[in-house]
Motif scaffolding. Structure first.
Motif, PDB file in Angstrom:
ATOM      1  N   SER A  29       1.406  73.834   3.073  1.00 18.89           N
ATOM      2  CA  SER A  29       1.385  72.572   3.861  1.00 18.89           C
ATOM      3  C   SER A  29       0.213  72.593   4.832  1.00 18.89           C
ATOM      4  O   SER A  29      -0.498  71.591   5.000  1.00 18.89           O
ATOM      5  CB  SER A  29       2.692  72.399   4.632  1.00 18.89           C
ATOM      6  N   ILE A  85      -2.965  64.508  -1.820  1.00 18.29           N
ATOM      7  CA  ILE A  85      -1.535  64.586  -1.466  1.00 18.29           C
ATOM      8  C   ILE A  85      -0.711  64.570  -2.744  1.00 18.29           C
ATOM      9  O   ILE A  85       0.221  65.365  -2.923  1.00 18.29           O
ATOM     10  CB  ILE A  85      -1.139  63.427  -0.529  1.00 18.29           C
ATOM     11  N   LYS A 123      10.674  68.341  -1.231  1.00 19.24           N
ATOM     12  CA  LYS A 123       9.469  68.150  -0.400  1.00 19.24           C
ATOM     13  C   LYS A 123       8.446  67.329  -1.187  1.00 19.24           C
ATOM     14  O   LYS A 123       7.820  66.412  -0.667  1.00 19.24           O
ATOM     15  CB  LYS A 123       8.884  69.528  -0.072  1.00 19.24           C
ATOM     16  N   THR A 154       9.456  63.657  -1.254  1.00 21.38           N
ATOM     17  CA  THR A 154       9.167  62.995   0.040  1.00 21.38           C
ATOM     18  C   THR A 154       7.686  62.639   0.119  1.00 21.38           C
ATOM     19  O   THR A 154       7.330  61.538   0.554  1.00 21.38           O
ATOM     20  CB  THR A 154       9.513  63.963   1.193  1.00 21.38           C
ATOM     21  N   MET A 155       6.829  63.585  -0.322  1.00 18.67           N
ATOM     22  CA  MET A 155       5.384  63.332  -0.255  1.00 18.67           C
ATOM     23  C   MET A 155       5.013  62.142  -1.129  1.00 18.67           C
ATOM     24  O   MET A 155       4.253  61.253  -0.729  1.00 18.67           O
ATOM     25  CB  MET A 155       4.607  64.591  -0.701  1.00 18.67           C
ATOM     26  N   ASP A 185       6.949  59.711  -2.036  1.00 17.69           N
ATOM     27  CA  ASP A 185       7.497  58.493  -1.422  1.00 17.69           C
ATOM     28  C   ASP A 185       6.559  57.948  -0.371  1.00 17.69           C
ATOM     29  O   ASP A 185       6.233  56.763  -0.341  1.00 17.69           O
ATOM     30  CB  ASP A 185       8.860  58.813  -0.782  1.00 17.69           C
ATOM     31  N   LYS A 186       6.083  58.865   0.487  1.00 19.83           N
ATOM     32  CA  LYS A 186       5.195  58.448   1.578  1.00 19.83           C
ATOM     33  C   LYS A 186       3.936  57.805   1.020  1.00 19.83           C
ATOM     34  O   LYS A 186       3.510  56.742   1.457  1.00 19.83           O
ATOM     35  CB  LYS A 186       4.806  59.660   2.430  1.00 19.83           C
ATOM     36  N   VAL A 187       3.333  58.444   0.031  1.00 20.66           N
ATOM     37  CA  VAL A 187       2.067  57.935  -0.506  1.00 20.66           C
ATOM     38  C   VAL A 187       2.287  56.580  -1.175  1.00 20.66           C
ATOM     39  O   VAL A 187       1.535  55.621  -0.970  1.00 20.66           O
ATOM     40  CB  VAL A 187       1.484  58.948  -1.510  1.00 20.66           C
ATOM     41  N   THR A 240       4.604  54.426  -0.708  1.00 16.30           N
ATOM     42  CA  THR A 240       4.942  53.357   0.249  1.00 16.30           C
ATOM     43  C   THR A 240       3.645  52.745   0.769  1.00 16.30           C
ATOM     44  O   THR A 240       3.519  51.536   0.931  1.00 16.30           O
ATOM     45  CB  THR A 240       5.769  53.945   1.412  1.00 16.30           C
ATOM     46  N   SER A 241       2.646  53.628   1.015  1.00 18.22           N
ATOM     47  CA  SER A 241       1.363  53.135   1.544  1.00 18.22           C
ATOM     48  C   SER A 241       0.523  52.498   0.437  1.00 18.22           C
ATOM     49  O   SER A 241      -0.206  51.549   0.679  1.00 18.22           O
ATOM     50  CB  SER A 241       0.571  54.286   2.157  1.00 18.22           C
TER      51      SER A 241
END
Length: 1817
Positions: free
Chosen positions: A1691, A1710, A1725, A1728-1729, A1731-1733, A1735-1736
C-alpha cells in the motif's frame, strides 16, 4: 570581551576565565578550536577593538595558544611542508621570476607558489579586461612592470591545484581584499603596516586599494618620489607595502606613507589591534624565547600569542646564543588560520632595514649541479637534514629527498654515510639556502634543466599529448619539448594519433633550446635523428664544402630555405636545386622535407648562407675518391682534435682535414686508460700513431689501440667476409653486450657473435659482468653462415693463442699511455704541483711528516709536494704506532695526477734496501696496490716494486670479486728483465695467479711454500675427520686432503666399515701426493707433470702406495670411468643422500662419484619412507655398475645386487600414471617403464579395478615380458608369492590356445564400437561381442551401449568361437548364454530384437518393398520424404530416444501397431528435477537436460578403432538375406542421421554439433543457451561462462532481445554457481550493454525465484529510485511485496507510485494494484480499491470488465450479480451495455438457474424498451 569571543566562540567546552592556568586536557583543546571558523566570520567586525588591555583577556589568549601548542606537539618544531599548506593561508614570499602572465614566488621552507595575472587586484583585472575589449594594447601594463625579482610580498593561498604528475601547485593572490579581509575600517590604527595595490593614479597621488570596505587610502606622490629618488610613477595594480600615517572620519579616509626605513622599524603591537585572526605575514613583532629545541624555537609574542621558528629561520651565527627568556625581534612568515599556527623568522635579511632578499645566491646559479663529497651536519627528523657542501656553504635536504620516492625512510642509515653526493634542486630566496636531493634517480638524470640540453643532442622521452600544432614529449618530470607537426615524421602525417599514443617512448633530436624561456623544440624525422653528418649548430660550423642534413621550411619561386639547428638557416637558390632545370620548386619540394645540402658560401657575421642540393649529390662521389686516397684502412695517420664529445673525439685527419671519429674506447687497449687520455687531450691537440679501422660513406673511424694497430700492420685481419675461415684468429673489441652473448667488432666493419657458452671457460650467468664495452679481445672463428653472412667466434682463453710477448708489450704500452697523460696534464695547467707529481715514479722514496692517523690509514705532508694528498692505507702502516708530526720514509706505490693524490707505503720490507734480481728467477710476489687495469707488486723480501697488469690475458674474465687481484694477494712471478727502461727502471716480470688462498701461519716469512709435486712424500697432522675425507695440516701450514678411498687398501677393506673412523684427529700421518684441487672450484686435478704444483694437494695413506721405489702414475677421471664395466661389482663409499631426488650419492675415487637411484637402493617396500636410514655416510658398500658415460661424467649404480631387469623376476616400481584404457603406468629401476593391464591386477576380478591405486605408490611387480622396450607387469599374488597364494578365480590367459569355445570367462570392457563390445581377457587378448550378441534389446546406436558400459566394466561372457590364426575370440553377452541379467536395463524402454518367425515375416515384407522401390526411383524419393515427415512427427511427440523411427516405415504395418514402450518414462526425470536456469524469453533451461550425459561418459573409446578394424577384416560368409538386411539397416541409420540434423527441436549431444549449428544461426540465443546448458549438465561452469561471453561477442548488436536472453542466462549462472562479487560484475556489465530496466527486472526475478528476498528487496528499492517514472517497475515491486505477504508495504509503495507517476497513469496503477491484491493479497481490499476508482471513473468499461472477471473468480454469486446489476445500468453506449448483458447471461448459464437466466433476459428487454422510448422522444 570582543576579542575573547573572537578566540573562544560561545558554546563548546571552553574553560571558565576564573579557573587557574592549568594545562588544558587534550579533548577540550580539540573541541575548543574546531568550531571557531564560523564564529570568526560572524564576529569579525567588532573583533579588533582595544585588544589586549585587560590582563584577563591576555591570559585567555595565552591559554588558547598553550592549548594549540599542545594540539601541535610543541616538542617538535618542523618546517612547513606542502601537505600542511591550506587554502586561505597567509605567507610572506619573495619574487623569483616574472613572466608576462605569471609571477613565480619563493615561499618559506623552499616552497614555491604562482601568482597569476588575474589575482593581483580587482582594479588591475578590470583594467586588463577593458584593454582586451578595446583591442588597444598600447596602455597595457604587464607583470614585469609591476613586480621585480627579490621583491618581498605578502600573499594568500587561494587554491591548491594538482599538477600533471600528481604534485601540488600553490596558486597565490596579493588581492588586498583577500589579504586584509580580517581588518575593518574601525580597527585601523596609525602606525600599522599594510599591503595594498594601486587602484588609480590621481594628480597629487595614488588611491591605494587596501582591501577594507568603507576605507579610501591615499598615498601622496611626494612621499613616493622621496622614497624612490626617481620620478617613475607607480602604475595601476602595483603592489606596495605602506604604513598608515593618519586616519580621518572613523577610518573612512586613510593617509599612507612608504618610507622603507620607518616601515622596516615599525613593530606590530597588541595595542594596534593585532590578534590571531587578523595577524599578517611580514609584520615585525617583539618576542620572547619560550623554549629552545634541537629543531627550532617556540616564542611568545605580543605578550599573549605563541609561534614557532624552524631551524632554517634561526640566524646561523647566533644559533648558540638563543636561550629561554631572551628578547628577540621576529618577522611573521606565515599564518595558518584554521590551526592558528604562526611561523616566525629571526633571519637578518627579513628584519634589518635596507637589506634585500637576494633571489640568487652569491656563488651564482648552481641549480642542477651535482656536488660530491657533501657532509651531513644535522638531521631534523620531521623536516630533513642539513648538508655542508665542499665549498663550506650549507644546503638543506627535505626529508622526502633523503630517499627514493618508493623506498621507506631510514634516516639513521643516511646519517651514517660519511660523504654524500647530491644534486642542487633549487635556491630558496626566503630561506637563503640551496635545496638539494640525495635521490639517486634524480642525481643520475642526464637532463635536469633546460640548460643541460644542447641542440643536436639525441634524447629519449615519453609522448605526453598530441596537439594540433605538434606533440608534447616529456624528457623528465620538469622538461618537456614540442615536436612541431611537420617534424613528427619524414613525411607529413595526416593522422598522427595513429602513429603516436600517450605514454609511448620516442627518440628525438633537439632542434633548438631556449633555457631562459624553457622552450625546447625536437624533431622525430628519421633522417635528422639518424644522420651521421656533422651538425650545423651555428653559422661558424657551416664552413664551405661541408655537407649536412637540413629540412625545408619555405619553398619560393627563387629557391628553398633550409633550416638546421639553433635557427641556422640558408638559401638554396633555384640553380642549385637540381642538376635538371626546375621551373616551379613548389611542385617538387615540400615544407618539412629532409635533404642533404652542401655549403657553398657562409658569412657567420651576417648570418647568411648559400647552400646547394645539387653539389651535395654530385660531391659525394668526388669526395669519396679523394678521401679514399687520403686514408685507407690500415694506414698510419696523424689527426687534429676538433671537438670532444661524450663518447669520443671528432678529429680532422692531416693534412687533408678529412673528418673522422676516434671513440674514447679506442684510445687504449686498457679500458681504464681511455677516459684518462680523453681527459688529458684538448681540442686543437695533434694525435699521432692513429690507424683507420673502418670507413663508410658516413664516417671514418680511427683507433689508437696498439694491439689492433699491430694486427692491421701485420696483416692479421680479414678485409671481407669472404676472407674469414673457421679457426682463424682475429683481434677485435667488444661492440655490444647482450643477454645471449657479446658482439665482437673487427677492422673493416666485420662483426661476429661470441655466444654465452663461448665467452669464457667458466660458467657465466650474467654476460654483462664478463666484458666491458670497447675491451680489446682475441677471437677465434668457430662457425660461418655463408648465406646470412654471419659468423660465430670464441673468446675462451683455452682456445685462443696470445701473440708472443703480448702481455709485456701491452703492459709497456699501458704505462707509456699513463706517462703521456701525466705529462699532458702537467704541461696544460702550468701547475707546479702537477709537474712535480709527473716527475715521481713507483718505488721512489720520499721523506714525509705524518699529518693524521685513523682506522683506515694515515695521511702525510711533504714540504716538496704542497697541496697533494699523500695517503697510506691501513695495510701499509702496519707494525708501528704513528703519531701526528712524526717523520717517516715512505715508498711511492701510485701517483694519481688527476686528483693530485699519492699512495705510499711505510712498510719496512718495502722501504728497506733493494736487493738485486736475477733474470729468469722466480719470486713470490704480493699485490700492494690496485689501480684500474694495473697492480703494483712487491717481490719477496727484495724491497723491489714493479707494475703488472691486473689481467694476465686479454680475454680474462673475473666473474666474482674474489677472482680479481686484490691488495694482499700472492702471486708467483718470473723476472724477464731486472731493470726495464720502459718501466722507468722497474723489473719486467711475467706472472701466474696460483698462490694458495690459505691462512698464513707463523711460516709467513718462509716463502718456500710453492705447492706440491706429484708423488711427493709429506708429513702432517690430522686436522679434521669427516665421513668421506680427512683434512691434514702439512708442515708448512697448508692443508691437504685424503679421500675415503685412499685410507685403507681395497683388499683390507671390510664391507659396512667406516675407513675414515680409523684415523684420529691430532695424529701424525705420512702421506703421498696423488693429485690436487683448485682452491676455487675444488675440482680434482690428477696432472702428473713433474713441474706441476698443487694448491690443495690430494693425498693417500695406503701403505703400498707410500713406497717411493714403486712408481705409480695418476689416472685421469675419464680413464677411471672407462675402466668400469656394466655389471661389474665395485666398492664405493656413501657420501650424500639427496632428499629431493631421493637418490644416494656414492664416491669411488677422489675424482669419481656415482649415483644410486631410489629404486636401486631398496628391495623391501617398508624401507621406502626412510631409505637414508639404510646407509650411513662414509660407509663402504658393494655396488653393481648399471651405466657409465664419460660425456657427461656419470656412473649409475645399484645396491640391490642386480643391474638389469630379467623376465620372470620380481622388482619394485612406482606408479606414475593411472589410465582407464591401459591400466597402471609404472616406473621401474634402471630407467625402465612398464604397464600393468587391468586383468593383471588381481587373481579375482572386481568392479572398478583401478580404485585403490594412486600416483607415486610403491608396488612389487612381476615382470611378464618386454615389448618395444616397455615391460608388461603383473600384480597377481599367484605370480608374486606363488606358495602363499589362494586359488585363482580368474586365471591368466597367456595365449588363445588356452581358451575353449563354450567356456564362460570374465573380462573388462575395453571399448564399445560400431562392430560390437570389445572385452579385455588378458594383457594380450581382446575378445569381441557383436551388437546382436551383446543385448536382447534392439540398439541402433552404440552410444546407448557405451553409456551403460564405460571402460573397465566387469562382464561375464561366453566364448562362441576362436580363430587361432587371426587370434580372434567371438563372445556373447546374451543372458541366455551367460546366465547373467542383460547388460542394458529394462528401464530404458528399448524394443526387443526380433527373432524366429517374426523376423522372417519382417524380412520377406521388406524384400518385396525393396524390389518395388528399386524399380521406381521417383517413388523412392517420395517415400524418403514421407519417411522424413513421419520422423519429424515422431520426434516431437516426446523427447524420445528415436528408436521407433528405426522401425516405423509406412510399409511396416505390424510395426506401427506395436505399442511404444515408454518414451514417457524417459522424460520424467527431467520434469521431476529442479529447474536449473529459467529465462523470461519463453523457454526453460531444464528441457531435456536429463538426456545430456555426464562428463565421465563422454570419453568415448577411441582406442578401440584398431581392434574394430581387425575384426571387420575377417571374411565371414553371409546369406543374401543378411546382406540385404545390413544394407537396409545402414540406409535407415543414414536416414535417421539426416533427420536428426534437420530436426530443429532435437538437442545436439556434443560440442561439435553445437558449433555446427551456431555457424548456421549465430544470432540464436536459444542455441547458445542450450550450449551453455550442455556444459552445465557436465558441471563445466567455466566452459559455460566462456560460451556466454562468446555469445555476447557473436550475436549482432541489433538483436537486442537475443543479447538480453544471454545476459539473463549469465546472471542465472552466476547466481547459481558464482559468487556475490561475480554476479555483481556481470550485472554491471549487462547494464552497460542493455536497456537497464529489463536487466534490473530480470535480476530481481532471479533473486525472487532463488528465495533471496533481502537482495531482491534491495534491488527493487534501487529500481524505484532510479526509474520512478516507469509504471512497470512500481507494479513489479508491488507484486513482489504482495507475494511476500507484505500488504501494508505494498500500500505504501502504491502511494509513492502515485506521487512519482504522472496523474494520467494513476487510475491504471490503482487498478493494477487492486488486481494484485485479488491475486496475492486481500481480495476485500482489492474490491474496495476497484469500487473507489470506478465511482470516480464510471465510464471505464475496460476496468469494469476486469473487475467482473476478478469477482467471478474470487467473489460470491450474490456479489457478482450485484456487480452485473450495477454495470447494466451504466450510462454508456448501447454496444457496451450489450456486451455486459451477454457476459451476464453467460455467467447465469454457467452458474445460475433457469429462473435467473430468464431474469437476465427480462432485464435486457426492459433496457431495449427504455432505449426505444428515449429514441421516440
Amino acid at each position: 570581551m570582543a576579542s575573547l569571543e573572537e578566540d573562544f566562540p560561545r558554546g563548546g567546552t571552553a574553560k571558565k576565565p576564573t579557573e587557574s592556568k592549568i594545562v588544558v586536557q587534550r579533548t577540550e583543546v580539540d573541541n575548543l578550536f574546531q568550531p571557531n571558523e564560523p564564529a570568526e566570520t560572524k564576529k569579525r567586525k567588532g573583533a579588533v577593538k582595544d585588544d589586549g588591555k585587560k590582563p584577563k583577556k591576555q591570559k585567555t589568549n595565552k591559554e588558547k595558544e598553550a592549548g594549540l601548542t599542545l594540539n601541535k606537539a610543541p616538542k617538535h618544531v618542523e618546517i612547513l611542508h606542502i601537505k600542511n599548506v591550506k587554502e586561505g593561508m597567509l605567507m610572506l614570499g619573495c619574487v623569483k621570476e616574472v613572466t608576462d602572465f605569471e609571477v613565480t614566488v619563493g615561499l618559506p621552507c623552499g616552497l614555491q607558489g604562482f601568482l597569476s595575472i588575474n589575482n593581483i587586484s580587482d582594479s588591475y583585472t578590470k583594467l586588463l579586461s577593458e584593454q582586451l575589449d578595446s583591442a588597444d594594447t598600447e596602455e597595457i601594463c604587464s607583470l614585469p612592470h609591476l613586480f621585480y625579482p627579490s621583491m618581498v610580498i605578502r600573499c594568500l593561498v587561494v587554491k591548491l591545484d594538482v599538477a600533471r604528475g600528481g604534485s601540488l601547485s600553490i596558486q597565490l593572490s596579493v588581492n588586498p581584499k583577500l589579504l586584509n579581509k580580517a581588518l575593518t575600517s574601525s580597527s585601523l590604527k596609525a602606525g600599522i603596516v599594510l599591503s595594498g595595490c594601486v587602484d588609480s593614479v590621481e594628480d597629487h597621488g595614488y588611491i591605494v586599494d587596501i582591501g577594507i570596505s568603507g576605507s579610501k587610502a591615499f598615498l601622496p606622490k611626494q612621499v613616493v618620489e622621496d622614497k624612490h629618488n626617481n620620478s617613475e610613477e607607480l602604475k595601476v595594480g602595483q603592489y606596495v607595502t605602506c604604513q598608515v600615517e593618519e586616519i580621518k572620519n572613523d577610518g573612512r579616509v586613510v593617509r599612507l606613507s612608504v618610507n622603507p626605513h620607518t616601515i622596516a622599524q615599525a613593530c606590530a603591537e597588541s595595542k594596534q589591534g593585532w590578534n590571531l585572526t587578523n595577524l599578517l605575514p611580514g609584520l615585525l613583532v617583539k618576542a620572547k624565547i619560550k623554549k629552545v629545541t634541537k629543531h627550532g624555537l617556540i616564542l611568545d609574542f605580543m605578550s599573549s600569542f605563541s609561534g614557532q621558528v624552524d631551524f632554517l629561520h634561526m640566524e646561523p651565527e647566533q644559533a648558540s646564543d638563543y636561550t629561554e627568556g631572551t628578547e628577540v625581534q621576529a618577522c611573521v612568515l606565515y599564518v595558518e588560520q584554521s590551526t592558528r599556527l604562526v611561523g616566525l623568522s629571526l633571519r637578518s635579511y627579513l628584519l634589518q632595514p635596507g637589506t634585500r632578499v637576494d633571489p640568487t645566491p652569491a656563488c651564482g646559479d648552481r641549480i642542477g649541479e651535482v656536488v660530491k663529497g657533501c657532509k651531513m651536519i644535522a638531521m631534523h627528523h620531521m623536516s630533513g637534514a642539513m648538508l655542508e657542501l665542499p665549498c663550506k656553504t650549507l644546503a638543506f635536504v627535505h626529508r622526502n629527498h633523503l630517499k627514493e620516492s618508493h623506498e621507506s625512510a631510514n634516516e639513521n642509515r643516511v646519517q651514517a654515510i660519511p660523504e654524500h653526493t647530491c644534486r642542487i634542486l633549487d635556491y630558496s630566496p626566503m630561506d637563503q639556502i640551496h635545496f638539494v636531493t640525495l635521490r639517486r634517480s634524480v642525481i643520475e638524470k642526464p637532463f635536469f634543466r633546460y640548460h643541460d640540453l644542447q641542440a643536436g643532442k639525441i634524447v629519449e622521452g615519453t609522448v605526453s599529448v598530441l596537439l594540433n600544432h605538434g606533440m608534447v614529449v616529456h624528457l623528465s618530470d620538469h622538461i618537456k619539448g614540442l615536436v612541431p607537426r611537420t617534424h613528427l615524421s619524414d613525411i607529413v602525417l595526416k593522422n598522427p594519433e595513429k602513429k603516436y599514443t600517450e605514454g609511448m617512448k620516442v627518440k628525438c633530436r633537439v632542434l633548438s633550446v631556449d633555457a631562459e624561456n624553457k622552450k625546447l623544440y625536437l624533431t622525430r624525422k628519421k633522417a635528422m635523428v639518424e644522420s651521421s653528418l656533422p651538425l650545423f649548430l651555428s653559422f661558424s660550423d657551416a664552413r664551405p664544402g661541408r655537407v649536412s642534413h637540413g629540412y625545408i621550411v619555405c619553398v619560393k619561386d627563387f629557391g628553398c630555405i633550409v633550416r638546421f639547428y639553433n635557427g641556422v638557416k640558408g638559401l638554396v637558390p633555384l640553380s642549385e636545386l637540381s642538376s635538371e632545370p626546375i621551373i616551379s620548386p613548389e611542385e617538387i619540394f615540400y615544407v618539412g622535407q629532409v635533404l642533404k645540402v652542401k655549403v657553398l658560401q657562409c658569412d657567420p657575421e651576417k648570418a647568411k648562407m648559400v647552400l646547394s642540393f645539387k653539389a651535395a649529390l654530385e660531391g659525394e662521389t668526388e669526395e669519396d675518391a679523394e678521401s679514399h686516397f687520403e686514408c685507407e684502412v690500415g694506414k698510419r695517420l696523424e689527426a687534429k682534435v676538433l671537438k670532444k664529445s661524450v663518447n669520443g673525439l671528432e678529429v680532422a685527419v692531416l693534412p687533408g682535414e678529412i673528418r673522422a671519429v676516434l671513440p674514447t674506447v679506442h684510445l687504449s687497449d686498457h679500458v681504464s686508460n681511455g677516459p684518462l687520455l680523453w681527459e688529458s687531450i684538448q681540442e686543437g691537440d695533434n694525435i699521432s700513431n692513429l690507424i683507420c679501422f673502418s670507413k663508410n660513406k658516413q664516417n671514418i673511424s680511427l683507433t689508437k689501440k696498439p694491439t689492433v694497430r699491430w694486427s692491421l700492420e701485420e696483416g692479421v685481419v680479414a678485409k671481407d667476409f669472404s676472407e674469414i675461415t673457421v679457426g682463424m684468429q682475429l683481434i677485435g673489441w667488444i661492440k655490444n653486450v647482450m643477454s645471449y652473448g657479446v658482439f665482437v667488432e673487427f677492422p673493416y666493419g666485420l662483426v661476429g657473435l661470441a655466444p654465452k657458452s663461448a665467452m669464457t671457460d667458466k660458467f657465466i650467468s650474467d654476460t654483462t659482468t664478463a666484458f666491458q664495452l670497447g675491451q680489446t679481445v682475441i677471437a677465434k672463428v668457430t662457425n660461418l653462415d655463408e648465406e646470412k653472412r654471419r659468423f660465430l667466434v670464441t673468446l675462451k682463453t683455452s682456445e685462443v693463442m696470445s701473440p708472443e710477448g703480448d702481455a709485456q708489450t701491452r703492459l709497456i704500452n699501458g704505462l707509456l699511455e699513463r706517462g703521456a697523460v701525466a705529462e699532458m696534464l702537467a704541461l696544460r695547467d702550468n701547475s707546479d704541483l702537477r709537474q712535480q707529481l709527473s716527475a715521481l715514479s713507483v718505488g721512489q722514496k720520499l721523506k714525509l711528516t705524518v699529518d693524521t692517523v685513523s682506522d683506515s690509514g694515515a695521511t702525510f705532508k711533504s714540504d716538496d709536494l704542497v697541496g697533494a694528498t699523500i695517503t697510506a692505507s691501513k695495510h701499509h702502516v702496519m707494525g708501528g704506532k704513528l703519531t701526528s708530526g712524526q717523520k717517516a720514509t715512505a715508498v711511492i706505490l701510485h701517483v694519481d695526477i688527476l686528483s693530485t693524490c699519492v699512495h705510499v707505503s711505510i712498510l719496512s720490507k718495502l722501504v728497506g734496501k733493494k736487493k738485486s734480481l736475477t733474470e729468469g728467477s722466480k719470486y713470490t710476489a704480493m699485490v700492494q696496490h690496485i689501480d684500474g687495469d694495473f697492480a703494483v707488486i712487491s717481490l719477496d723480501d727484495t724491497a723491489q716494486l714493479t707494475v703488472i697488469q691486473a689481467r694476465s690475458h686479454l680475454n680474462e674474465v673475473f666473474l666474482s670479486e674474489s677472482e680479481k687481484l686484490k691488495a694482499g694477494k700472492h702471486l708467483t712471478v718470473e723476472v724477464i728483465e731486472p731493470s726495464c727502461q720502459e718501466l722507468q727502471g722497474l723489473p719486467l716480470v711475467s706472472w701466474d695467479c696460483s698462490a694458495p688462498k690459505r691462512q698464513r701461519t707463523s711460516s709467513e716469512n718462509q716463502t718456500g711454500s710453492r705447492g706440491y709435486c706429484f708423488g711427493q712424500i709429506v708429513q702432517g697432522k690430522v686436522r679434521t675427520v669427516k665421513p668421506t675425507c680427512i683434512q691434514v695440516t702439512l708442515e708448512d701450514g697448508s692443508t691437504g686432503s685424503v679421500h675415503v678411498s685412499e685410507v685403507v687398501a681395497a683388499e683390507e677393506l671390510c664391507l659396512g666399515s667406516f675407513p675414515t673412523s680409523s684415523v684420529k684427529v691430532g695424529s701424525v700421518v705420512t702421506a703421498r701426493v696423488i693429485g690436487g684441487r683448485e682452491a676455487s672450484s675444488h675440482r680434482f686435478l690428477p696432472f702428473s707433470h713433474p713441474k706441476f704444483t698443487y694448491t690443495i694437494p690430494e693425498l693417500t695413506l695406503i701403505r703400498s702406495k707410500l713406497d717411493t721405489s714403486v712408481d705409480f702414475t695418476a689416472v685421469k677421471a675419464k680413464d677411471k670411468l672407462k675402466s668400469y664395466k656394466v655389471g661389474e661389482e665395485i666398492t664405493c663409499f656413501v657420501s650424500k643422500f639427496n632428499p629431493e631426488r631421493k637418490s644416494l650419492e656414492v664416491t669411488m675415487d677422489p675424482s669419481v662419484t656415482g649415483t644410486v637411484e631410489f629404486l636401486a637402493m631398496i628391495t623391501d617396500p617398508k624401507d621406502a619412507s626412510h631409505p637414508e636410514k639404510l646407509y650411513k655416510l662414509g660407509q663402504a658398500v658393494r655396488a653393481k655398475v648399471v651405466e657409465v658415460s664419460t660425456k657427461p661424467h656419470r656412473v649409475a649404480l645399484s645396491l640391490t645386487g642386480v643391474h638389469n631387469l630379467e623376465e620372470g623376476s620380481v622388482t619394485l616400481g612406482i606408479v606414475t600414471k593411472i589410465q582407464l584404457q591401459v591400466g597402471l603406468l609404472v616406473k621401474l629401476p634402471f630407467g625402465n617403464m612398464g604397464t600393468v593391464a587391468v586383468t593383471d591386477l588381481a587373481d579375482a576380478y572386481r568392479p572398478n579395478p583401478l580404485d585403490g591405486y594412486r600416483k607415486d605408490q610403491l608396488l612389487r611387480c612381476f615382470l611378464l615380458g618386454c615389448e618395444n622396450g616397455k615391460w608388461q607387469l603383473s600384480l597377481r599374488p599367484s605370480r608374486l608369492n606363488p606358495q602363499e597364494a589362494k586359488p585363482v578365480k580368474d586365471p591368466e590367459v597367456s595365449s588363445v590356445d588356452k581358451l575353449k569355445a563354450g567356456q564362460l570367462i570374465r573380462g573388462y570392457v575395453k571399448a564399445v564400437g560400431e562392430q560390437g563390445v570389445f572385452i579385455r581377457l588378458s594383457w594380450s587378448i581382446t575378445g569381441r561381442a557383436q551388437l546382436q550378441q551383446s543385448t536382447t534389446y534392439f540398439v541402433n546406436k552404440q552410444k546407448v551401449l557405451s553409456e551403460h558400459l564405460p571402460p573397465n566394466t566387469l562382464l561375464t561372457t561366453k566364448i562362441l568361437s576362436i580363430d587361432e590364426d587371426e587370434k580372434l575370440v567371438d563372445l556373447s553377452l546374451l543372458p541366455a548364454d551367460t546366465g547373467k541379467p542383460d547388460i542394458l536395463p529394462e528401464s530404458l524402454g528399448l524394443p526387443l530384437r526380433l527373432t524366429g518367425e517374426a523376423k522372417k515375416k519382417h524380412d520377406t515384407m521388406k524384400k518385396k518393398k525393396r524390389a518395388l522401390s528399386e524399380s521406381d526411383e521417383k517413388h523412392a524419393d517420395s517415400q524418403v520424404l514421407k519417411k522424413k515427415k513421419k520422423t519429424k512427427k515422431a520426434k516431437t511427440d516426446d523427447n524420445d530416444s528415436g528408436v521407433e523411427v528405426y522401425f516405423r516405415e509406412e510399409e511396416d504395418k505390424e510395426d506401427e501397431e506395436e505399442p511404444k514402450p515408454g518414451p514417457a518414462k524417459q522424460v520424467t526425470p527431467s520434469s521431476a528435477g529442479q529447474s536449473r536456469l529459467q529465462i523470461a524469453a519463453g523457454f526453460s533451461w531444464d528441457v531435456g537436460l536429463s538426456s545430456l550425459k555426464p562428463a565421465s561418459a563422454a570419453q568415448e573409446g577411441d582406442c578401440s578403432d584398431g581392434e574394430d578394424q581387425d575384426v571387420s577384416n575377417k571374411p565371414q560368409k553371409k546369406s543374401r538375406h543378411e546382406l540385404e538386411q545390413e544394407k537396409k539397416a545402414a540406409e535407415k541409420v543414414l536416414l535417421q542421421r539426416e533427420t536428426e540434423l534437420m530436426d530443429p527441436n532435437l538437442r545436439p549431444q556434443e560440442a561439435a554439433a553445437f558449433e555446427r549449428l551456431l555457424l548456421a544461426s549465430p544470432n540464436s540465443s536459444l542455441l547458445w543457451l542450450q550450449y551453455m546448458a550442455h556444459h552445465l549438465q557436465a558441471t563445466q561452469i567455466e566452459q559455460a561462462r566462456s560460451v556466454a561471453e562468446r555469445a555476447l561477442k557473436t550475436i549482432s548488436f541489433r538483436e537486442e532481445q537475443e543479447k538480453l536472453n544471454v545476459w539473463v542466462a549469465l546472471l542465472n549462472l552466476e547466481n547459481m554457481y558464482g559468487t556475490e562479487e561475480s554476479l555483481k560484475k556481470v550485472f554491471e556489465r549487462a547494464l552497460q550493454f542493455c536497456e537497464p530496466v529489463p536487466v534490473y527486472q530480470q535480476l530481481a526475478d532471479i533473486y525472487t525465484k532463488s528465495n533471496k528476498t533481502k537482495e531482491a528487496e534491495g534491488l527493487y528499492k534501487t529500481m524505484v529510485k532510479r526509474f520512478r517514472q516507469n509504471k512497470a517497475v512500481w507494479l513489479s515491486y508491488g507484486t513482489f511485496l504482495l507475494q511476500q505477504g507484505q500488504g501494508d508495504a505494498a500500500s505504501a509503495v502504491l502511494q509513492r507510485a502515485l506521487k512519482s507517476l504522472p496523474s494520467k497513469e494513476s487510475v491504471d496503477v490503482i487498478a493494477k494494484f487492486a488486481q494484485l491484491e485479488f491475486r496475492y493479497g486481500d481480495a476485500e481490499k482489492g474490491r474496495t480499491m476497484f469500487d473507489k476508482v470506478l465511482t470516480s471513473y464510471p465510464k471505464r468499461t475496460d476496468l469494469w470488465s476486469v473487475f467482473i472477471d476478478l469477482m467471478v473468480k474470487h467473489g460470491t454469486q450474490k456479489e457478482v450479480r450485484a456487480l452485473f446489476d450495477r454495470v447494466i445500468h451504466l450510462s454508456v453506449s448501447v454496444k457496451k451495455i450489450k456486451f455486459f448483458f451477454k457476459r451476464y447471461l453467460e455467467y447465469e448459464k454457467k452458474h445460475g438457474t433457469p429462473q435467473s437466466i430468464q431474469a437476465v433476459k427480462e432485464k435486457a428487454m426492459e433496457f431495449v424498451e427504455a432505449k426505444g422510448t428515449e429514441a421516440a422522444k
